[in-house]
Enzyme design. Structure first.
Site, short mmCIF file in Angstrom:
data_model
loop_
_atom_site.label_atom_id
_atom_site.label_comp_id
_atom_site.label_asym_id
_atom_site.label_seq_id
_atom_site.Cartn_x
_atom_site.Cartn_y
_atom_site.Cartn_z
N THR B 234 0.88 -1.15 0.00
CA THR B 234 0.00 0.00 0.00
C THR B 234 0.92 1.21 0.00
OG1 THR B 234 -1.50 -1.26 1.40
CG2 THR B 234 -1.82 1.10 1.38
N GLY B 264 -10.41 -4.10 0.83
CA GLY B 264 -9.51 -4.19 1.98
C GLY B 264 -9.72 -3.04 2.93
N ASP B 265 -8.72 -2.78 3.76
CA ASP B 265 -8.87 -1.77 4.80
C ASP B 265 -8.66 -0.34 4.31
OD1 ASP B 265 -6.13 -2.44 4.39
OD2 ASP B 265 -5.62 -1.41 6.26
N THR B 285 -0.84 -0.27 6.54
CA THR B 285 -0.49 -1.18 5.46
C THR B 285 -0.31 -2.58 6.04
OG1 THR B 285 1.24 -1.80 3.89
CG2 THR B 285 1.91 -0.39 5.72
N GLY B 288 -5.22 -6.45 5.20
CA GLY B 288 -6.34 -5.53 5.39
C GLY B 288 -7.43 -6.07 6.28
#
Lengths: 364, 364
Positions: B234, B264-265, B285, B288
């Site tokens: 990320t 993802g997050d 990062t 996630g």
């Protein structure tokens, strides 16, 4: 004088101790379950009641949308969903099973904006979102942009328990649905005349305001409230089971005339849905954007976990102080079995039941 | 004896006061901006430095993925992005402008898994996610499943500033991109041979393991780590500007061979991205799913806001105590200008700079 000073010390010490209690450091999980979810112990304090359940069917300016003569049927729908969940909890079923079953029944009920009865997006489609969370291990599952799954909450549970992921959206979520074998429906299934008429009115209002047809243009912020009032809604359930485990589930059709592809707070873990055995299970309803910005569900849990606030105080801190009148509301069950039903809108379809015999539903 | 008691009172009182400071009730916003975002005051305490910046280019098992002779070029890429942001902050630019510009430069850099250089999904496509948040008013914008926008972070900013919504996904987000006029590219633009080879290897491994081709089947949880190690990543930036305002931005191509439609997050406000002038700006990062379950970014801010933890202590409470080794890391800037760069993986591409002259980049 000496006594006064001793008293002063005592009061200071008591205050300090109380403050500490409400301010303990971030609790480490006490054990680790298999897999990758963080384990959270079952509630260590003995709950006041053996089980507790709260449900909602959305918040908003409901008095203008629900005719007085229709109120009894809304209340009957809420009572039926509440009774279903209460009976399961009394039998010893898990909180995850219960919140899924209750939300399924509300999804199947055309009175509420989730599953059958979902509102229409700006493209005239029904796009459904749902999320479920298990407070025991913080495992969770969310789906967004669902168009052919009869019960999005059940798909969210499959994501939670069978997928390596937490959140699936759109066509990818539909492809996963095919693998799981959940019940599918023609998109026409979600059609409810009243919702369609409501969407048509929203489109006409936007046209009259000189906006691009079908709401594709971004609306200025000031219109958010007006455009949303009375037309958003969500269903949700939160429960504490007899094993001391919490769970939360939320499902929605989103905002009427919402932009194609809009994701609201429902599938956002920590915004519209959250459950953690350390604190509470929370399900929100209202203007999703406000709930995302303020991470409302996680904030209620954090105020309990990190500041020792009661469930009611934590819920009020968010709904009364952090949000603005008309934004919406939430339901929550604390790890001690306490229940909060808090909203800053005119009404919220809601219900609460627990092992002490409490069983009540209300709108305003 | 009398002095001892006076001292005791003093110590108690001091402790109590300090505890209170770290444990104040949920702060009410001090003012309301126009529109629907909650207003948060600019940081009231005088920052230790006039501005501060932290960046990351992903975490994971990097030593096996990055040859020693290639390290200098990764470090040079990080330094260039850091210098760009530091120069803007020194000139007095806003933290929102800075984090967007820094993340754009990392998106354009094929070394990192965002924008050009994104990993491949199980369908062989690049699906990009991004989010940006303004700590001054908690306004935010997120996009997911982007396929034709060169800089997803810029689209996220348009969502934040021009849309009535916070989060747009898939085709709806692409349609919004067309309205905003952001630069579009053929999906082929994102192609990087190394990422493609990496995806092919993941597909072959799944086949060898008897999984359905192209990763469409759900993987058991135990394989999550192995499947992700060294292949996630990320980019992100967090900043405190000279006006005392915080902002965070994160962008990603997701997991190699991730399931089609997986979110993802990164675009989940409170999981991978969060900024609040009351506490800190955070960009995460790693795996996630773990960051979503643990609402990591919001938790760091909550531990500061509700328990008075320092930025470093709050970040460590999440990365060292709540998460598991190998899960990933985060960068954060506190409202006082402090910087945290914390990870539990082998390495994290990272950089930090502030007005005191600090300027450093590192991988391990």
């Amino acid at each position: 004088m000496k006594h006064a000073r001793s008293l002063f010390i005592l009061v200071l010490f008591a205050s300090f101790t109380l403050t500490l209690v409400g301010c303990q450091p971030a609790g480490e999980p006490s054990a680790t379950t298999e897999g990758s979810a963080t384990a959270v112990a079952a509630t260590p304090s003995t709950p006041k009641v053996a089980w507790a359940l709260a449900i909602h069917g959305g918040a908003g300016v409901i008095r203008s949308a629900v005719a007085p003569e229709d109120e009894p049927e809304y209340l009957a729908s809420l009572q039926a969903a509440l009774d279903l969940g209460a009976a399961m909890l009394a039998e010893g079923k898990s909180s995850v099973d219960v919140v899924e079953a209750v939300v399924r029944s509300l999804e199947d009920d055309p009175h509420f904006n989730a599953g059958k009865g979902a509102v229409f997006s700006s493209e005239g489609t029904n796009e459904l979102d749902a999320a479920i969370m298990n407070g025991q291990d913080l495992n969770c599952g969310a789906v967004s942009g669902i168009k052919t799954v009869k019960n999005p909450i059940t798909l969210a549970r499959h994501v939670m328990e069978e997928s390596r992921h937490v959140f699936l959206m759109g066509e990818g979520a539909e492809a996963f649905a095919t693998e799981t074998g959940v019940e599918r429906v023609d998109p026409q299934y979600f059609f409810v005349q009243r919702r369609y008429d409501s969407w048509q009115k929203a489109v006409e209002r936007e046209k009259a305001q000189g906006k691009a047809a079908a709401g594709m243009a971004a609306l200025p912020r000031a219109e958010d409230h007006e455009a949303s009032q009375g037309k958003y809604g969500t269903v949700g359930a939160v429960a504490l089971d007899q094993a001391g485990n919490l769970a939360a589930a939320t499902s929605t059709g989103g905002l009427t005339n919402k932009r194609f592809g809009r994701v609201g707070d429902v599938p956002i873990i920590g915004a519209g849905t959250y459950a953690d055995n350390r604190s509470a299970a929370i399900s929100c309803t209202g203007i999703g954007e406000k709930f995302i910005r303020n991470t409302v569900a996680r904030n209620v849990a954090a105020l309990m976990e990190y500041q020792g606030l009661s469930l009611e105080a934590a819920a009020r801190a968010m709904i009364d102080d952090r949000l603005e009148p008309g934004d919406g509301g939430l339901i929550a069950v604390g790890r001690d079995g306490s229940i909060a039903l808090v909203f800053n809108s005119e009404g919220m379809f809601r219900g609460a039941a627990d092992a002490s015999g409490r069983s009540e539903v209300a709108i305003f």
